[in-house]
Design a protein around this motif. Structure first.
Motif, PDB file in Angstrom:
ATOM      1  N   ILE A  57       0.873  -1.287  -0.120  1.00 14.89           N
ATOM      2  CA  ILE A  57       0.031  -0.067   0.109  1.00 14.89           C
ATOM      3  C   ILE A  57       0.887   1.268  -0.028  1.00 14.89           C
ATOM      4  O   ILE A  57       1.599   1.279   0.841  1.00 14.89           O
ATOM      5  CB  ILE A  57      -0.816  -0.063   1.197  1.00 14.89           C
ATOM      6  N   LEU A  58       0.739   2.110  -1.004  1.00 17.37           N
ATOM      7  CA  LEU A  58       1.659   3.310  -0.715  1.00 17.37           C
ATOM      8  C   LEU A  58       0.956   4.311  -0.515  1.00 17.37           C
ATOM      9  O   LEU A  58      -0.422   4.593  -0.559  1.00 17.37           O
ATOM     10  CB  LEU A  58       1.679   3.860  -2.578  1.00 17.37           C
ATOM     11  N   LEU A  59       1.328   4.981   0.702  1.00 21.85           N
ATOM     12  CA  LEU A  59       0.834   5.823   1.627  1.00 21.85           C
ATOM     13  C   LEU A  59       0.747   7.462   0.920  1.00 21.85           C
ATOM     14  O   LEU A  59      -0.516   8.044   1.262  1.00 21.85           O
ATOM     15  CB  LEU A  59       1.607   6.061   2.886  1.00 21.85           C
ATOM     16  N   GLY A  60       1.500   7.762   0.143  1.00 21.15           N
ATOM     17  CA  GLY A  60       1.576   8.867  -0.675  1.00 21.15           C
ATOM     18  C   GLY A  60       1.851  10.002   0.283  1.00 21.15           C
ATOM     19  O   GLY A  60       2.641  10.159   1.358  1.00 21.15           O
ATOM     20  N   PHE A  61       0.932  11.007   0.512  1.00 21.47           N
ATOM     21  CA  PHE A  61       1.078  12.223   1.260  1.00 21.47           C
ATOM     22  C   PHE A  61      -0.417  12.379   2.039  1.00 21.47           C
ATOM     23  O   PHE A  61      -1.200  12.701   1.621  1.00 21.47           O
ATOM     24  CB  PHE A  61       1.291  13.401   0.715  1.00 21.47           C
ATOM     25  N   PRO A  62      -0.360  11.677   3.191  1.00 20.22           N
ATOM     26  CA  PRO A  62      -1.392  11.869   4.177  1.00 20.22           C
ATOM     27  C   PRO A  62      -1.935  13.064   4.481  1.00 20.22           C
ATOM     28  O   PRO A  62      -1.268  14.144   4.625  1.00 20.22           O
ATOM     29  CB  PRO A  62      -1.164  10.976   5.518  1.00 20.22           C
ATOM     30  N   GLY A  63      -3.372  13.295   4.687  1.00 18.52           N
ATOM     31  CA  GLY A  63      -3.926  14.812   4.947  1.00 18.52           C
ATOM     32  C   GLY A  63      -5.505  14.763   4.213  1.00 18.52           C
ATOM     33  O   GLY A  63      -6.085  13.678   4.024  1.00 18.52           O
ATOM     34  N   SER A  64      -5.945  15.887   4.639  1.00 18.87           N
ATOM     35  CA  SER A  64      -7.381  15.834   4.329  1.00 18.87           C
ATOM     36  C   SER A  64      -7.645  15.828   2.823  1.00 18.87           C
ATOM     37  O   SER A  64      -6.796  16.001   2.224  1.00 18.87           O
ATOM     38  CB  SER A  64      -7.854  17.457   4.885  1.00 18.87           C
ATOM     39  N   GLN A  65      -8.986  15.694   2.409  1.00 20.74           N
ATOM     40  CA  GLN A  65      -9.410  15.531   1.005  1.00 20.74           C
ATOM     41  C   GLN A  65      -9.139  16.717   0.257  1.00 20.74           C
ATOM     42  O   GLN A  65      -8.602  16.600  -0.782  1.00 20.74           O
ATOM     43  CB  GLN A  65     -10.799  15.171   1.188  1.00 20.74           C
ATOM     44  N   TYR A  66      -9.281  17.889   0.792  1.00 20.18           N
ATOM     45  CA  TYR A  66      -8.825  19.079   0.218  1.00 20.18           C
ATOM     46  C   TYR A  66      -7.427  19.160  -0.242  1.00 20.18           C
ATOM     47  O   TYR A  66      -7.004  19.825  -1.327  1.00 20.18           O
ATOM     48  CB  TYR A  66      -9.436  20.364   1.234  1.00 20.18           C
ATOM     49  N   LEU A  67      -6.577  18.768   0.880  1.00 22.86           N
ATOM     50  CA  LEU A  67      -5.059  19.000   0.563  1.00 22.86           C
ATOM     51  C   LEU A  67      -4.844  17.894  -0.520  1.00 22.86           C
ATOM     52  O   LEU A  67      -3.847  18.150  -1.362  1.00 22.86           O
ATOM     53  CB  LEU A  67      -4.352  18.263   1.831  1.00 22.86           C
TER      54      LEU A  67
ATOM     55  N   LEU B  34      -0.573  10.067  -8.954  1.00 21.66           N
ATOM     56  CA  LEU B  34      -1.996  11.052  -9.284  1.00 21.66           C
ATOM     57  C   LEU B  34      -3.263  10.108  -8.663  1.00 21.66           C
ATOM     58  O   LEU B  34      -4.311  10.724  -8.198  1.00 21.66           O
ATOM     59  CB  LEU B  34      -2.187  11.439 -10.653  1.00 21.66           C
ATOM     60  N   ALA B  35      -3.084   8.643  -8.958  1.00 23.96           N
ATOM     61  CA  ALA B  35      -4.295   7.877  -8.563  1.00 23.96           C
ATOM     62  C   ALA B  35      -4.221   7.786  -7.069  1.00 23.96           C
ATOM     63  O   ALA B  35      -5.288   7.765  -6.513  1.00 23.96           O
ATOM     64  CB  ALA B  35      -3.943   6.560  -9.346  1.00 23.96           C
ATOM     65  N   ILE B  36      -3.072   7.741  -6.522  1.00 26.28           N
ATOM     66  CA  ILE B  36      -3.160   7.717  -5.023  1.00 26.28           C
ATOM     67  C   ILE B  36      -3.911   8.979  -4.345  1.00 26.28           C
ATOM     68  O   ILE B  36      -4.719   9.015  -3.529  1.00 26.28           O
ATOM     69  CB  ILE B  36      -1.844   7.632  -4.337  1.00 26.28           C
ATOM     70  N   PHE B  37      -3.633  10.212  -4.915  1.00 29.97           N
ATOM     71  CA  PHE B  37      -3.982  11.403  -4.614  1.00 29.97           C
ATOM     72  C   PHE B  37      -5.788  11.498  -4.758  1.00 29.97           C
ATOM     73  O   PHE B  37      -6.198  11.920  -3.899  1.00 29.97           O
ATOM     74  CB  PHE B  37      -3.516  12.652  -5.349  1.00 29.97           C
TER      75      PHE B  37
END
Length: 311
Positions: free
Chosen positions: A18-28, A87-90
């Motif tokens: 599982i690629l975590l990416g950049f955790p944060g709110s949906q807006y971020l 981009l898919a992760i975001f």
């Protein structure tokens, strides 16, 4: 979080990460997605424009611009190896990636990265010949040699990454299967492994020394000779003309080496992954985006070719 099957005695072999990416709110997440998408599209368009421009203008059919075409072609695939998945992760989709898919992504990202080091050092050597030995430049750097140097850069970049890629396939993973990154990175594999990672760490470190510091040495020595030669030119106009032929390449070299030396020339995996992610943004998407603009804005021949094409 990931599917596993029986592995070695030391643990299990994870079949999915599982690629975590950049955790944060949906807006971020959406904000970063839009930023990355715009930069990715601009990078593709900019590098494709350079290739088309060089092919379409006969005056740019020289070794210098042949190497630039190779660099632009490389940048297109270097960003494509990691950014579409990012981009898919975001978007909240496709966070999972298979073990094989992760190995392939890591292999291509690092292979393209190594190839860029070799290409930049070849381009530095080309500028050294053009400025320090202009009378023999056309006989030394002919089409045959420029093709051999370009092909050699690609082959070396892709072959040297086989070693860490093979060693990674021999690692075992006990879980968790979450990679704290936006693409599959050698450091991430090392952190997740529950077996001895000394071999892969040393292999990655030695390859970093050979590729990064080796190409850096060639580039550095080339530019010492170039600067020394330019300073000997009696007229200021002559100095400016000589420097203009290599200033674009020098700017690209400084940006690229500055970001990647931090990432790869380190003896241990114990480096902040968050810092690594931030610096990775610089060399996986920002640098490929800047290259076409640097070569366009700082190169008189390219600007003249653009004006000619527009007219």
């Amino acid at each position: 979080m990931g599917n596993t099957n029986e592995g070695s005695q030391n643990g299990t072999k994870v079949m999915e990460f599982i690629l975590l990416g950049f955790p944060g709110s949906q807006y971020l997440q959406m904000s970063i997605f839009m930023l990355f998408l715009i930069m990715y599209v601009m990078s593709l368009l900019g590098n494709m424009s350079i290739i088309i421009l060089v092919i379409a203008n006969r005056r740019l059919h020289t070794p210098m611009y042949f190497f630039l075409c190779n660099l632009s072609f490389l940048e297109i695939w270097y960003t494509t190896a990691s950014i579409p998945k990012t981009l898919a992760i975001f978007l909240g989709r496709g966070r999972s990636i298979s073990f094989t898919g992760c190995i392939l992504q890591m292999y291509f990202v690092f292979a393209f990265g190594c190839t860029e080091y070799f290409l930049l050092s070849v381009m530095a050597y080309d500028r050294y010949l053009a400025i320090c030995d202009p009378l023999h430049y056309s006989t030394i750097m002919d089409n045959q040699l420029s093709r051999k140097l370009a092909v050699g850069s690609w082959l070396c970049g892709f072959l040297i990454i086989f070693i860490p890629a093979f060693l990674i396939t021999r690692l075992s993973f006990c879980g968790p299967s979450v990679i704290n990154h936006f693409y599959c990175n050698i450091d991430s594999w090392i952190v997740l492994s529950c077996t001895n990672t000394y071999d892969i760490e040393m292999a990655a470190f030695v390859i970093s020394i050979i590729v990064i510091l080796g190409s850096c040495l060639i580039t550095f020595l080339s530019y010492i000779c170039i600067i020394t030669t330019i300073l000997r030119i009696p007229s200021v106009q002559g100095q400016q003309k000589a420097f203009s032929t290599c200033s674009s390449h020098l700017a690209v070299v400084l940006i690229w080496y500055g970001s990647t030396i931090f990432l790869f020339v380190k003896p241990s995996k114990r480096t902040s992954l968050e810092m690594t992610k931030i610096v990775n943004i610089l060399n996986t998407i920002v640098t490929p985006l800047l290259n076409p603009f640097i070569y366009t804005l700082r190169n008189k021949e390219v600007k003249d070719a653009i004006r000619s094409s527009l007219h």
